[in-house]
Structures are given as C-alpha cells and as structure tokens.
Design a protein around this motif. Sequence first.
Motif, PDB file in Angstrom:
ATOM      1  N   THR A   1       0.803  -1.289   0.066  1.00  0.00           N
ATOM      2  CA  THR A   1      -0.001  -0.118   0.024  1.00  0.00           C
ATOM      3  C   THR A   1       0.800   1.187   0.075  1.00  0.00           C
ATOM      4  O   THR A   1       0.445   2.205  -0.801  1.00  0.00           O
ATOM      5  N   GLN A   2       2.094   1.156   0.815  1.00  0.00           N
ATOM      6  CA  GLN A   2       2.889   2.525   0.796  1.00  0.00           C
ATOM      7  C   GLN A   2       3.701   2.681  -0.630  1.00  0.00           C
ATOM      8  O   GLN A   2       3.781   3.755  -1.059  1.00  0.00           O
ATOM      9  N   ALA A   3       3.824   1.433  -1.184  1.00  0.00           N
ATOM     10  CA  ALA A   3       4.501   1.824  -2.601  1.00  0.00           C
ATOM     11  C   ALA A   3       3.207   2.051  -3.473  1.00  0.00           C
ATOM     12  O   ALA A   3       3.713   2.898  -4.253  1.00  0.00           O
ATOM     13  N   THR A   4       2.116   1.662  -3.637  1.00  0.00           N
ATOM     14  CA  THR A   4       1.249   2.203  -4.350  1.00  0.00           C
ATOM     15  C   THR A   4       1.011   3.734  -4.234  1.00  0.00           C
ATOM     16  O   THR A   4       0.878   4.411  -4.986  1.00  0.00           O
ATOM     17  N   LEU A   5       0.839   3.875  -2.794  1.00  0.00           N
ATOM     18  CA  LEU A   5       0.562   5.576  -2.510  1.00  0.00           C
ATOM     19  C   LEU A   5       1.828   6.326  -2.840  1.00  0.00           C
ATOM     20  O   LEU A   5       1.529   7.277  -3.499  1.00  0.00           O
ATOM     21  N   THR A   6       2.965   5.777  -2.820  1.00  0.00           N
ATOM     22  CA  THR A   6       4.151   6.451  -3.379  1.00  0.00           C
ATOM     23  C   THR A   6       4.011   7.079  -4.787  1.00  0.00           C
ATOM     24  O   THR A   6       4.175   7.934  -5.289  1.00  0.00           O
ATOM     25  N   SER A   7       3.657   5.793  -5.488  1.00  0.00           N
ATOM     26  CA  SER A   7       3.500   5.833  -6.850  1.00  0.00           C
ATOM     27  C   SER A   7       2.255   6.727  -7.386  1.00  0.00           C
ATOM     28  O   SER A   7       2.691   7.641  -8.174  1.00  0.00           O
ATOM     29  N   LEU A   8       1.315   6.716  -6.743  1.00  0.00           N
ATOM     30  CA  LEU A   8       0.033   7.697  -6.792  1.00  0.00           C
ATOM     31  C   LEU A   8       0.508   9.089  -6.391  1.00  0.00           C
ATOM     32  O   LEU A   8       0.285   9.986  -7.397  1.00  0.00           O
ATOM     33  N   ILE A   9       1.364   9.407  -5.503  1.00  0.00           N
ATOM     34  CA  ILE A   9       1.643  10.900  -5.180  1.00  0.00           C
ATOM     35  C   ILE A   9       2.532  11.362  -6.336  1.00  0.00           C
ATOM     36  O   ILE A   9       2.251  12.545  -6.632  1.00  0.00           O
ATOM     37  N   LYS A  10       3.456  10.606  -6.681  1.00  0.00           N
ATOM     38  CA  LYS A  10       4.344  10.926  -8.007  1.00  0.00           C
ATOM     39  C   LYS A  10       3.611  11.297  -9.026  1.00  0.00           C
ATOM     40  O   LYS A  10       3.971  12.207  -9.849  1.00  0.00           O
ATOM     41  N   GLU A  11       2.601  10.403  -9.459  1.00  0.00           N
ATOM     42  CA  GLU A  11       1.805  10.445 -10.643  1.00  0.00           C
ATOM     43  C   GLU A  11       0.982  11.859 -10.355  1.00  0.00           C
ATOM     44  O   GLU A  11       0.922  12.675 -11.506  1.00  0.00           O
ATOM     45  N   LEU A  12       0.374  12.027  -9.170  1.00  0.00           N
ATOM     46  CA  LEU A  12      -0.150  13.065  -9.172  1.00  0.00           C
ATOM     47  C   LEU A  12       0.568  14.502  -8.999  1.00  0.00           C
ATOM     48  O   LEU A  12       0.196  15.479  -9.645  1.00  0.00           O
ATOM     49  N   GLU A  13       1.649  14.458  -8.671  1.00  0.00           N
ATOM     50  CA  GLU A  13       2.646  15.656  -8.932  1.00  0.00           C
ATOM     51  C   GLU A  13       2.834  16.076 -10.154  1.00  0.00           C
ATOM     52  O   GLU A  13       2.896  17.069 -10.574  1.00  0.00           O
ATOM     53  N   GLY A  14       3.172  14.627 -10.983  1.00  0.00           N
ATOM     54  CA  GLY A  14       3.334  15.004 -12.572  1.00  0.00           C
ATOM     55  C   GLY A  14       1.988  15.633 -13.016  1.00  0.00           C
ATOM     56  O   GLY A  14       2.013  16.636 -14.026  1.00  0.00           O
ATOM     57  N   THR A  15       0.901  15.145 -12.717  1.00  0.00           N
ATOM     58  CA  THR A  15      -0.379  15.536 -13.166  1.00  0.00           C
ATOM     59  C   THR A  15      -0.323  16.882 -12.938  1.00  0.00           C
ATOM     60  O   THR A  15      -0.853  17.798 -13.668  1.00  0.00           O
ATOM     61  N   SER A  16      -0.389  17.316 -11.567  1.00  0.00           N
ATOM     62  CA  SER A  16      -0.468  18.506 -11.089  1.00  0.00           C
ATOM     63  C   SER A  16       0.527  19.661 -12.116  1.00  0.00           C
ATOM     64  O   SER A  16       0.262  20.783 -12.498  1.00  0.00           O
TER      65      SER A  16
END
Length: 137
Positions: free
Chosen positions: A70-85
């Motif tokens: 879950t932590q790995a998935t959240l880290t990946s999602l945060i990076k994706e959101l930062e890129g999207t932002s």
Amino acid sequence: MKLSNAAKHLECINEDISTTLFRLTKGQQDKIKLLIRQIQSKDEENISLQRSLQAAEQLAHDANATLTSTQATLTSLIKELEGTSATLNSERASSQKKVLSLREQLNLSTAALAHREQTNTVQCNKSAHLKQDMDDL
C-alpha cells in the motif's frame, strides 16, 4: 497357642498393612491418572496456543506485506499526481496566454471593425454628397 495367636495377630497386621498399602497405592494411581490427564490437557492447550500464535504471526506478516504494498502504491500515486499537477499547471498557464492572445486579437478586430464602420459612414456620406451634387448639376 501363643505362637498361633501371635501368627494370627501378625497376619491381621499384615492384612491391615496390605489393605492400607493397596488403598494408598490406589490413591496414588488415581492422583497420577489425574495428573496425566491435566498434563495432556495442558499439552493440548499449548498446541492450540502455538497454532494461534503461528496464525497471529502469519497475519502480522501478511499485514506488513499489505502495508508495504500500500505504501508503494501510495508513493506511486503521489508521484503521478505531482506529475499531473505540473502538467495541469503548465496547461493552465498556456491556456491563460492563449486567452490573453485571443482577447488581444478580439480587441484589435473590434477596433478594426469600428474603424471600417467609420470609414464606411464617411464614404456613404461622401457618396450621398456626390449624388446630391450630381443631382444639383
């Protein structure tokens, strides 16, 4: 006769001792059987507790694995959101520039249209005067 009374007496004492020993032995055997049942019960309880402990350890291991995933998935999602932002911010800035450019073009077109209307009005007035002048001649 005294000997035979003494022998009988000894035989009675021997019988009493045998009966007492039998009762004591029987009591000890009963206590030993009870202790054996208690030990077996404790062994079964220990086995059950060991199984419960193993199940709890497996559950903790699984929970840790799930947490790590879950932590790995959240880290990946945060990076994706930062890129999207960042992309959205860039697109917003680009859109704002386009809007400003389109407004500027609209203002220029509006000014050009107003100038043409003015020029057309002047030419119409000139044409009307020329027509009047021609009619007067």
